[in-house]
Design an enzyme around this catalytic site. Sequence first.
Site, PDB file in Angstrom:
ATOM      1  N   HIS A 137      28.305  48.384  -8.144  1.00  0.00           N
ATOM      2  CA  HIS A 137      28.346  49.834  -7.917  1.00  0.00           C
ATOM      3  C   HIS A 137      28.809  50.602  -9.148  1.00  0.00           C
ATOM      4  O   HIS A 137      28.766  51.831  -9.164  1.00  0.00           O
ATOM      5  CB  HIS A 137      29.260  50.169  -6.734  1.00  0.00           C
ATOM      6  CG  HIS A 137      30.713  50.072  -7.063  1.00  0.00           C
ATOM      7  ND1 HIS A 137      31.354  48.852  -7.204  1.00  0.00           N
ATOM      8  CD2 HIS A 137      31.633  51.030  -7.324  1.00  0.00           C
ATOM      9  CE1 HIS A 137      32.613  49.080  -7.524  1.00  0.00           C
ATOM     10  NE2 HIS A 137      32.819  50.386  -7.610  1.00  0.00           N
ATOM     11  N   HIS A 141      29.706  55.253 -12.374  1.00  0.00           N
ATOM     12  CA  HIS A 141      30.190  54.840 -11.055  1.00  0.00           C
ATOM     13  C   HIS A 141      29.250  55.416  -9.997  1.00  0.00           C
ATOM     14  O   HIS A 141      29.290  56.604  -9.699  1.00  0.00           O
ATOM     15  CB  HIS A 141      31.619  55.355 -10.846  1.00  0.00           C
ATOM     16  CG  HIS A 141      32.290  54.784  -9.646  1.00  0.00           C
ATOM     17  ND1 HIS A 141      31.974  55.162  -8.364  1.00  0.00           N
ATOM     18  CD2 HIS A 141      33.269  53.848  -9.546  1.00  0.00           C
ATOM     19  CE1 HIS A 141      32.735  54.484  -7.514  1.00  0.00           C
ATOM     20  NE2 HIS A 141      33.522  53.682  -8.212  1.00  0.00           N
TER      21      HIS A 141
END
Length: 166
Positions: A70, A85
């Site tokens: 992620h 992110h």
Amino acid sequence: MFKKLFGKKEQNNEELLVAPLTGKILDLEEVPDPVFSQKMMGEGLAIEPTSGEVVSPVKGEIVQLFPTKHAIGIKTDSGLEILVHIGLETVSMNGEGFEGHVEVGNKVKPGDKLITFDLDLVKEKAKSIVTPIIITNSDVVEQMDKLNSGEATKGETELLQVKVNQ
């Protein structure tokens, strides 16, 4: 002319960051998470993605790829450290819907594919799809200029011009 060919090579301390995703450019203050909006992680901006592909915003080396895919960290030759992110609170998805296309140690250039993800799944399972792009070592930044607002195209739209202290 010969100085350019044979002289001491000057280290480039300017970095141009291009959009790692296609979508709407947001100021960091608009990110619905205080860790990012209050710049606890560093300076930067965010993109609200319209597609599920992340490309490299800079030329550099992959220094971190989270096991859950992620988030990814890239270090440039000038020493700038950038974190992309994907979404907010996506770590809780345990990698579901994320696929990494690089490994730590890989060299990348702007536009190289880093991560693909299922945008609809992130919309469904995460707090937000807003994706912060953070300079995690902002202390080395001498000057940072935001170059665009509105919509960004991954690998093309110039986002930030950053001058690094030497």
